[in-house]
Motif scaffolding. Sequence first.
Motif, PDB file in Angstrom:
ATOM      1  N   ALA A  61     -30.715  95.967 -59.560  1.00  0.00           N
ATOM      2  CA  ALA A  61     -29.496  95.201 -59.272  1.00  0.00           C
ATOM      3  C   ALA A  61     -28.552  95.245 -60.467  1.00  0.00           C
ATOM      4  N   ILE A  62     -27.334  95.788 -60.240  1.00  0.00           N
ATOM      5  CA  ILE A  62     -26.384  95.962 -61.342  1.00  0.00           C
ATOM      6  C   ILE A  62     -25.047  95.260 -61.109  1.00  0.00           C
ATOM      7  N   GLY A  63     -24.861  94.674 -59.932  1.00  0.00           N
ATOM      8  CA  GLY A  63     -23.591  94.004 -59.657  1.00  0.00           C
ATOM      9  C   GLY A  63     -23.679  93.184 -58.388  1.00  0.00           C
ATOM     10  N   CYS A  64     -22.690  92.327 -58.196  1.00  0.00           N
ATOM     11  CA  CYS A  64     -22.667  91.491 -56.994  1.00  0.00           C
ATOM     12  C   CYS A  64     -21.243  91.115 -56.629  1.00  0.00           C
ATOM     13  N   GLY A  65     -21.112  90.567 -55.444  1.00  0.00           N
ATOM     14  CA  GLY A  65     -19.833  90.063 -54.974  1.00  0.00           C
ATOM     15  C   GLY A  65     -20.061  89.235 -53.728  1.00  0.00           C
ATOM     16  N   ALA A  66     -19.117  88.360 -53.438  1.00  0.00           N
ATOM     17  CA  ALA A  66     -19.231  87.502 -52.263  1.00  0.00           C
ATOM     18  C   ALA A  66     -17.898  87.437 -51.542  1.00  0.00           C
ATOM     19  N   LEU A  67     -17.992  86.999 -50.316  1.00  0.00           N
ATOM     20  CA  LEU A  67     -16.816  86.822 -49.480  1.00  0.00           C
ATOM     21  C   LEU A  67     -17.012  85.533 -48.704  1.00  0.00           C
ATOM     22  N   ARG A  68     -15.981  84.681 -48.691  1.00  0.00           N
ATOM     23  CA  ARG A  68     -16.041  83.486 -47.846  1.00  0.00           C
ATOM     24  C   ARG A  68     -14.767  83.423 -47.011  1.00  0.00           C
ATOM     25  N   ARG A  69     -14.954  83.096 -45.761  1.00  0.00           N
ATOM     26  CA  ARG A  69     -13.805  82.957 -44.875  1.00  0.00           C
ATOM     27  C   ARG A  69     -13.116  81.636 -45.178  1.00  0.00           C
ATOM     28  N   ARG A  70     -11.807  81.691 -45.430  1.00  0.00           N
ATOM     29  CA  ARG A  70     -11.026  80.482 -45.712  1.00  0.00           C
ATOM     30  C   ARG A  70     -10.450  79.889 -44.432  1.00  0.00           C
ATOM     31  N   ASP A  71     -10.042  80.774 -43.510  1.00  0.00           N
ATOM     32  CA  ASP A  71      -9.516  80.342 -42.215  1.00  0.00           C
ATOM     33  C   ASP A  71      -9.605  81.531 -41.266  1.00  0.00           C
ATOM     34  N   THR A  72      -8.990  81.436 -40.124  1.00  0.00           N
ATOM     35  CA  THR A  72      -9.135  82.498 -39.117  1.00  0.00           C
ATOM     36  C   THR A  72      -8.486  83.818 -39.515  1.00  0.00           C
ATOM     37  N   THR A  73      -7.588  83.802 -40.484  1.00  0.00           N
ATOM     38  CA  THR A  73      -6.899  85.032 -40.879  1.00  0.00           C
ATOM     39  C   THR A  73      -7.246  85.521 -42.283  1.00  0.00           C
ATOM     40  N   THR A  74      -7.865  84.667 -43.098  1.00  0.00           N
ATOM     41  CA  THR A  74      -8.011  84.953 -44.523  1.00  0.00           C
ATOM     42  C   THR A  74      -9.447  84.786 -45.008  1.00  0.00           C
ATOM     43  N   SER A  75      -9.899  85.762 -45.782  1.00  0.00           N
ATOM     44  CA  SER A  75     -11.185  85.683 -46.484  1.00  0.00           C
ATOM     45  C   SER A  75     -10.925  85.787 -47.981  1.00  0.00           C
ATOM     46  N   GLU A  76     -11.793  85.157 -48.759  1.00  0.00           N
ATOM     47  CA  GLU A  76     -11.645  85.137 -50.205  1.00  0.00           C
ATOM     48  C   GLU A  76     -12.785  85.892 -50.883  1.00  0.00           C
ATOM     49  N   VAL A  77     -12.442  86.780 -51.801  1.00  0.00           N
ATOM     50  CA  VAL A  77     -13.411  87.503 -52.617  1.00  0.00           C
ATOM     51  C   VAL A  77     -13.848  86.583 -53.754  1.00  0.00           C
ATOM     52  N   LYS A  78     -15.160  86.488 -53.954  1.00  0.00           N
ATOM     53  CA  LYS A  78     -15.719  85.623 -54.991  1.00  0.00           C
ATOM     54  C   LYS A  78     -16.855  86.342 -55.719  1.00  0.00           C
ATOM     55  N   ARG A  79     -17.210  85.837 -56.899  1.00  0.00           N
ATOM     56  CA  ARG A  79     -18.408  86.211 -57.647  1.00  0.00           C
ATOM     57  C   ARG A  79     -18.553  87.704 -57.899  1.00  0.00           C
ATOM     58  N   MET A  80     -17.438  88.380 -58.161  1.00  0.00           N
ATOM     59  CA  MET A  80     -17.485  89.808 -58.498  1.00  0.00           C
ATOM     60  C   MET A  80     -18.012  89.964 -59.917  1.00  0.00           C
ATOM     61  N   TYR A  81     -19.039  90.798 -60.054  1.00  0.00           N
ATOM     62  CA  TYR A  81     -19.630  91.020 -61.373  1.00  0.00           C
ATOM     63  C   TYR A  81     -20.352  92.361 -61.381  1.00  0.00           C
ATOM     64  N   VAL A  82     -20.216  93.067 -62.498  1.00  0.00           N
ATOM     65  CA  VAL A  82     -20.972  94.296 -62.752  1.00  0.00           C
ATOM     66  C   VAL A  82     -21.507  94.200 -64.172  1.00  0.00           C
ATOM     67  N   GLU A  83     -22.783  94.557 -64.342  1.00  0.00           N
ATOM     68  CA  GLU A  83     -23.391  94.553 -65.672  1.00  0.00           C
ATOM     69  C   GLU A  83     -22.538  95.395 -66.623  1.00  0.00           C
ATOM     70  N   PRO A  84     -22.328  94.925 -67.855  1.00  0.00           N
ATOM     71  CA  PRO A  84     -21.427  95.616 -68.792  1.00  0.00           C
ATOM     72  C   PRO A  84     -21.724  97.107 -68.975  1.00  0.00           C
ATOM     73  N   GLU A  85     -22.987  97.479 -69.047  1.00  0.00           N
ATOM     74  CA  GLU A  85     -23.317  98.891 -69.272  1.00  0.00           C
ATOM     75  C   GLU A  85     -23.074  99.766 -68.042  1.00  0.00           C
ATOM     76  N   GLN A  86     -22.792  99.151 -66.891  1.00  0.00           N
ATOM     77  CA  GLN A  86     -22.542  99.897 -65.662  1.00  0.00           C
ATOM     78  C   GLN A  86     -21.057  99.928 -65.287  1.00  0.00           C
ATOM     79  N   ARG A  87     -20.220  99.323 -66.088  1.00  0.00           N
ATOM     80  CA  ARG A  87     -18.792  99.265 -65.774  1.00  0.00           C
ATOM     81  C   ARG A  87     -18.129 100.623 -65.968  1.00  0.00           C
ATOM     82  N   GLY A  88     -17.095 100.866 -65.183  1.00  0.00           N
ATOM     83  CA  GLY A  88     -16.365 102.126 -65.260  1.00  0.00           C
ATOM     84  C   GLY A  88     -16.988 103.236 -64.437  1.00  0.00           C
ATOM     85  N   LEU A  89     -18.018 102.915 -63.648  1.00  0.00           N
ATOM     86  CA  LEU A  89     -18.718 103.926 -62.856  1.00  0.00           C
ATOM     87  C   LEU A  89     -18.431 103.807 -61.354  1.00  0.00           C
ATOM     88  N   GLY A  90     -17.504 102.924 -60.992  1.00  0.00           N
ATOM     89  CA  GLY A  90     -17.164 102.761 -59.581  1.00  0.00           C
ATOM     90  C   GLY A  90     -17.965 101.702 -58.849  1.00  0.00           C
TER      91      GLY A  90
END
Length: 153
Positions: A61-90
């Motif tokens: 496991a090197i990264g994570c992210g979450a999505l929560r629905r705010r309402d019927t039209t909108t979702s919010e991206v949350k908790r985006m993280y990538v381990e420092p040594e894995q950054r820049g690799l897409g």
Amino acid sequence: MKISVAVEPFDSVDARRLMAALDAHLRSRYSPDQMFGPNLHREQVKPGFGTFVIARADGFAIGCGALRRRDTTTSEVKRMYVEPEQRGLGVAKAILEHLEAAARELGTHRLVLETGIYQAEAIGLYRRAGFRPIDCFGEYVDSPTSVCLEKAI
């Protein structure tokens, strides 16, 4: 290195480790009252309401992210993280693409997110992915360190 992104339990050992690393990173840049990630709860990412994903490289496991629905039209991206040594690799891009697809499956057509003014690398990622600045919303309205962005999907 083969990167995979998949839905995993929000409270798994790997999820807790990655979110703890994210929180430690954010504590090095922001005061506790400017940290909003811990406000995300398991019920907000259950099926039909959102999702939580982990990126893995060769099973680790090197990264994570979450999505929560705010309402019927909108979702919010949350908790985006990538381990420092894995950054820049897409890895972050792959997580974001997975979350965007999940938002479409939820029936939402707009993504929003909040990041911090001291995270130029995150702001750059989101801008390259097609997000544009908006006025801050919800719990971020009065935050002097918040940058809010949106993307039509």
